[in-house]
Design an enzyme around this catalytic site. Structure first.
Site, short mmCIF file in Angstrom:
data_model
loop_
_atom_site.label_atom_id
_atom_site.label_comp_id
_atom_site.label_asym_id
_atom_site.label_seq_id
_atom_site.Cartn_x
_atom_site.Cartn_y
_atom_site.Cartn_z
CE1 TYR A 1 -4.00 -2.03 5.38
CE2 TYR A 1 -3.42 0.18 4.67
CZ TYR A 1 -3.82 -1.11 4.37
OH TYR A 1 -4.06 -1.47 3.05
CB SER B 1 -0.89 0.03 1.25
OG SER B 1 -1.63 1.23 1.28
N1 LIG Z 1 -8.97 -0.98 -1.04
C1 LIG Z 1 -8.01 -0.06 -0.94
O1 LIG Z 1 -8.25 1.15 -1.05
C2 LIG Z 1 -6.57 -0.49 -0.75
C3 LIG Z 1 -5.59 0.48 -0.77
C4 LIG Z 1 -4.26 0.12 -0.60
C5 LIG Z 1 -3.93 -1.21 -0.42
N2 LIG Z 1 -4.91 -2.16 -0.39
C6 LIG Z 1 -4.49 -3.56 -0.21
O2 LIG Z 1 -4.93 -4.31 -1.33
C7 LIG Z 1 -5.20 -5.67 -0.92
C8 LIG Z 1 -6.60 -6.08 -1.36
O3 LIG Z 1 -7.51 -5.29 -0.64
P1 LIG Z 1 -9.06 -5.13 -0.97
O4 LIG Z 1 -9.31 -3.69 -1.13
O5 LIG Z 1 -9.47 -6.06 -2.04
O6 LIG Z 1 -9.65 -5.52 0.45
P2 LIG Z 1 -10.50 -6.76 0.93
O7 LIG Z 1 -11.67 -6.95 0.07
O8 LIG Z 1 -10.73 -6.56 2.39
O9 LIG Z 1 -9.51 -7.98 0.66
C9 LIG Z 1 -8.52 -8.39 1.53
C10 LIG Z 1 -8.57 -9.89 1.65
O10 LIG Z 1 -7.65 -10.32 2.63
C11 LIG Z 1 -8.08 -11.58 3.10
N3 LIG Z 1 -7.95 -11.63 4.55
C12 LIG Z 1 -8.45 -10.80 5.49
N4 LIG Z 1 -8.22 -11.29 6.72
C13 LIG Z 1 -7.56 -12.47 6.56
C14 LIG Z 1 -7.05 -13.45 7.43
N5 LIG Z 1 -7.21 -13.38 8.77
N6 LIG Z 1 -6.43 -14.53 6.90
C15 LIG Z 1 -6.28 -14.67 5.57
N7 LIG Z 1 -6.76 -13.77 4.68
C16 LIG Z 1 -7.38 -12.69 5.18
C17 LIG Z 1 -9.58 -11.73 2.75
O11 LIG Z 1 -9.71 -12.74 1.75
P3 LIG Z 1 -10.42 -14.15 2.11
O12 LIG Z 1 -11.78 -13.80 2.65
O13 LIG Z 1 -10.47 -14.87 0.84
O14 LIG Z 1 -9.52 -14.77 3.13
C18 LIG Z 1 -9.93 -10.40 2.14
O15 LIG Z 1 -10.85 -10.54 1.08
C19 LIG Z 1 -4.98 -5.69 0.59
O16 LIG Z 1 -3.65 -6.12 0.85
C20 LIG Z 1 -5.12 -4.24 0.99
O17 LIG Z 1 -4.42 -3.96 2.20
C21 LIG Z 1 -6.23 -1.84 -0.55
#
Ligand SMILES: NC(=O)c1ccc[n+]([C@@H]2O[C@H](COP(=O)([O-])OP(=O)(O)OC[C@H]3O[C@@H](n4cnc5c(N)ncnc54)[C@H](OP(=O)(O)O)[C@@H]3O)[C@@H](O)[C@H]2O)c1
Length: 241
Positions: free
Chosen positions: A146, A133
């Site tokens: 975070y 991120s």
């Molecule tokens: N959305 C944003 O604005 C943003 C910005 C910067 C970076 N990011 C990063 O991009 C990545 C994808 O994020 P996203 O926006 O798609 O968010 P998201 O929908 O919350 O996806 C993150 C995934 O992480 C997995 N996860 C959460 N807790 C877990 C646990 N205890 N054990 C194993 N897996 C776990 C879950 O997948 P499962 O349910 O399949 O386990 C969840 O769907 C993340 O690394 C996030 O930090 C997001």
């Protein structure tokens, strides 16, 4: 292909992007902490792309069953695992929240990434694409637990890329800005700075094919982060960011 965090809409859009571009995978391994929810996506892959997949339960907050991961091999790994948790105001002194943020984004994730890195190292081929991120580039008062976990992940990936370079394994660090996903649901995001999962996936696929080391999802974030990184500390500490 191996997917970590399979319920992430970005991970799912990336798998679809690969298949739509004609990539072939004998099987897509969908690692997930919510295996029941993942079934819908596995069904979708089968119906839309005739793509076989296997769902593997993996909760980073539990002890990892490495035996269950032993037979999983692929030249491509995509990791979208992440946990935003509560921001500083509500969550800084909540130990459970703090531990979960650090564990899912860094401490418990790194050994799993190491496990797959070792497999690729021994085969001397492969690509690991991991979502970190922009929050890891400078600690800000709104979400520095975070941000610090993502900073650790970014540094780990930089070192891993360096270590695996002459072992023919490529590591791509993705630094998304805002993305419109369940992680950011309800947050007031500026549309000009926010990518849809599809747009993010298209950009990440391009970076993967171009063998980039580090990729931002929207180009505007390169400029924003350049500014953020260069604000002198004596001014930065007074800002409410
Ligand atoms: N959305 C944003 O604005 C943003 C910005 C910067 C970076 N990011 C990063 O991009 C990545 C994808 O994020 P996203 O926006 O798609 O968010 P998201 O929908 O919350 O996806 C993150 C995934 O992480 C997995 N996860 C959460 N807790 C877990 C646990 N205890 N054990 C194993 N897996 C776990 C879950 O997948 P499962 O349910 O399949 O386990 C969840 O769907 C993340 O690394 C996030 O930090 C997001």
């Amino acid at each position: 292909m191996i997917v970590l965090g399979s319920n992430s809409e970005v991970a799912q859009a990336f798998v679809e992007e690969c298949l739509a571009k004609g990539e072939k995978f004998p099987i897509v391994y969908l690692l997930s902490s919510n295996p029941e929810t993942t079934e819908k996506f596995a069904g979708h892959l089968q119906v839309k792309f005739l793509q076989n997949s296997e769902i593997i339960p993996l909760d980073l907050m539990n002890e990892i069953d490495y035996k269950a991961l032993e037979n999983i091999n692929s030249d491509l790994l995509f990791c979208a695992s992440g946990y935003l948790g509560l921001g500083t105001e509500e969550g800084l002194y909540d130990d459970e929240n703090t531990a979960q943020i650090v564990d899912v984004n860094y401490a418990k994730l790194v050994p799993v990434l190491n496990f797959f890195a070792k497999k690729m190292e021994s085969k001397r081929s492969g690509t690991m694409i991991v979502l970190s991120s922009v929050a890891g580039e400078r600690g800000r008062q709104s979400n520095f637990i975070y941000g610090s976990a993502k900073a650790g992940l970014t540094a780990y990936l930089s070192g891993l890329r360096n270590y695996l370079f002459d072992k023919k394994v490529h590591v791509l660090t993705v630094k998304p800005g805002f993305m419109e996903t369940k992680m950011t649901e309800g947050l007031p995001l500026n549309p000009a700075l926010t990518a849809t999962p599809k747009k993010a996936a298209t950009g990440i696929y391009k970076a993967y094919k171009n063998k980039k080391d580090v990729a931002y999802v929207l180009p505007v974030w390169v400029i924003i982060m350049m500014i953020i990184r260069n604000i002198p500390e004596f001014i930065f500490k007074k800002l409410k960011l």
